[in-house]
Design a protein around this motif. Structure first.
Motif, PDB file in Angstrom:
ATOM      1  N   HIS A 113       0.856  -1.192   0.000  1.00 43.25           N
ATOM      2  CA  HIS A 113       0.000   0.000   0.000  1.00 43.25           C
ATOM      3  C   HIS A 113       0.887   1.236   0.000  1.00 43.25           C
ATOM      4  CE1 HIS A 113      -3.385   2.547   2.001  1.00 43.25           C
ATOM      5  NE2 HIS A 113      -3.467   2.581   0.692  1.00 43.25           N
ATOM      6  N   LYS A 114       0.530   2.204  -0.816  1.00 39.06           N
ATOM      7  CA  LYS A 114       1.282   3.451  -0.864  1.00 39.06           C
ATOM      8  C   LYS A 114       0.677   4.434   0.126  1.00 39.06           C
ATOM      9  CE  LYS A 114       3.639   6.339  -4.226  1.00 39.06           C
ATOM     10  NZ  LYS A 114       3.692   6.785  -5.640  1.00 39.06           N
ATOM     11  N   ARG A 115       1.513   4.934   1.037  1.00 39.24           N
ATOM     12  CA  ARG A 115       1.073   5.874   2.049  1.00 39.24           C
ATOM     13  C   ARG A 115       2.057   7.033   2.119  1.00 39.24           C
ATOM     14  NH1 ARG A 115      -0.849   1.870   7.072  1.00 39.24           N
ATOM     15  NH2 ARG A 115      -2.621   0.929   5.956  1.00 39.24           N
ATOM     16  N   TRP A 141       5.871   3.352  -0.598  1.00 39.35           N
ATOM     17  CA  TRP A 141       5.279   2.019  -0.627  1.00 39.35           C
ATOM     18  C   TRP A 141       5.644   1.266   0.650  1.00 39.35           C
ATOM     19  CZ3 TRP A 141       1.557   0.403  -3.671  1.00 39.35           C
ATOM     20  CH2 TRP A 141       1.381   1.015  -4.920  1.00 39.35           C
ATOM     21  N   GLU A 172      -8.066  -1.502   1.262  1.00 38.80           N
ATOM     22  CA  GLU A 172      -6.649  -1.297   1.577  1.00 38.80           C
ATOM     23  C   GLU A 172      -6.326  -2.187   2.778  1.00 38.80           C
ATOM     24  OE1 GLU A 172      -5.848   0.707   4.593  1.00 38.80           O
ATOM     25  OE2 GLU A 172      -7.967   0.348   4.930  1.00 38.80           O
ATOM     26  N   GLU A 178      -2.533   4.795  -3.230  1.00 37.63           N
ATOM     27  CA  GLU A 178      -2.646   5.691  -2.085  1.00 37.63           C
ATOM     28  C   GLU A 178      -4.027   6.323  -2.016  1.00 37.63           C
ATOM     29  OE1 GLU A 178      -0.142   9.234   0.148  1.00 37.63           O
ATOM     30  OE2 GLU A 178       0.490   8.529  -1.828  1.00 37.63           O
ATOM     31  N   ASP A 209       0.093   5.108  -9.452  1.00 38.63           N
ATOM     32  CA  ASP A 209       0.551   4.029  -8.578  1.00 38.63           C
ATOM     33  C   ASP A 209       0.478   2.688  -9.287  1.00 38.63           C
ATOM     34  OD1 ASP A 209       0.830   6.012  -6.698  1.00 38.63           O
ATOM     35  OD2 ASP A 209      -1.044   5.543  -5.648  1.00 38.63           O
TER      36      ASP A 209
END
Length: 301
Positions: free
Chosen positions: A43-45, A49, A86, A200, A208
């Protein structure tokens, strides 16, 4: 992203929103045993990543199950989930299964009146809600919101991913507005043992997705139509010679020039490693989708 408790009514009608995953925990334990250190979730936060290994997923599910029990969640309880798919949402869904309670998914774009009717019918005892506007709607029902991190308790944070992941990867950019989506996503992920990645935000999904270059897409019929619109917006305008050349190349990829153009389009969209797009057999008409997408559609009964 919050969890809060609702007053329990004597009777609930949950058929429309109920999620049944009888083998989910068994499959999770299998992958945690045979591939404990392999990536399970990405997960991109905040522009970075992060990755959860299979053993991390199992440990977090167990911690969340303990946190749910401390919040009064039992095998007679009902957990409603609402928001984007997510890791936090998936982990909490599995934790509810671990405790033995009932799992529900409610669309994440309901207006106040529709939400009230859905809650009145489904009667969840607990809820996990994403997005400020959605949280405010739940708050308007007089409920106290709890922080997800507090529910998880002390735990190692997910690891930053410093290199591009290898191997088969599934991709989801959907949410609970897809009625059967959570069942599809969890089943495809846990059946395959492949890594599952999420953008994200909806606004960054295209960018992404290109970074992940997934091998499989898990899309609703509406998601496939959005994808078709995105593809169309990235091609030359209709009626131009460049668009006619592109359409011809995509429809007839037998020769080197056609293959080159088609592969360029796929790379632009992050599809250069794509092998399949999950699709239910009974979905709205998607014949307006680009022809070359059809070769990736895998119909599931």
């Amino acid at each position: 992203m919050s969890v809060h408790e609702l007053k329990r009514p004597p009777v609930a009608d949950t058929a429309q929103w109920r999620v049944d995953l009888p083998k989910a925990l068994e499959q999770l334990r299998h992958w945690a045993q045979v591939s404990p250190l392999q990536p399970a979730l990405r997960h991109k936060r905040h522009g970075q990543w992060f990755v959860w290994r299979w053993i991390d997923v199992l440990r977090d599910v167990e911690r969340l199950a303990d946190g749910l029990r401390q919040q009064g969640f039992t095998d007679d309880s009902r957990l409603a989930l609402s928001g984007a798919f997510e890791p936090d949402l998936l982990l909490l869904a599995l934790a509810a299964q671990h405790v033995g309670g009932e799992l529900l998914t409610l669309p994440d774009h309901l207006d106040a009146e529709t939400l009230h009717k859905a809650l009145w019918r489904s009667r969840p005892t607990h809820a996990f809600v994403q997005g400020r506007q959605a949280q405010q709607l739940w708050l308007n029902h007089g409920q106290r919101l709890l922080d997800f991190v507090a529910l998880l308790g002390p735990a190692e944070p997910p690891q930053r991913l410093n290199r591009r992941a290898q191997g088969a990867q599934l991709w989801s950019e959907e949410g609970t507005q897809w009625q059967d989506g959570l069942t599809v996503v969890l089943e495809q992920w846990l059946n395959s043992g492949h890594s599952l990645a999420f953008p994200e935000s909806p606004g960054s999904a295209s960018r992404d997705r290109r970074e992940v270059a997934p091998s499989g897409l898990l899309l609703s019929a509406e998601g496939l139509q959005r994808l078709a619109t995105e593809i169309d917006s990235r091609l030359a305008p209709q009626g131009t010679w460049r668009r006619r050349l592109c359409d011809w190349a995509i429809a007839h990829p037998q020769k080197p020039l056609q293959r080159l153009i088609k592969n360029r389009v796929r790379r632009l969209l992050g599809f250069h490693n794509l092998h399949f797009i999950w699709q239910a057999t009974r979905t709205p008409d998607t014949r307006s989708a680009p022809t070359w997408l059809n070769e990736f559609k895998r119909d599931i009964a």
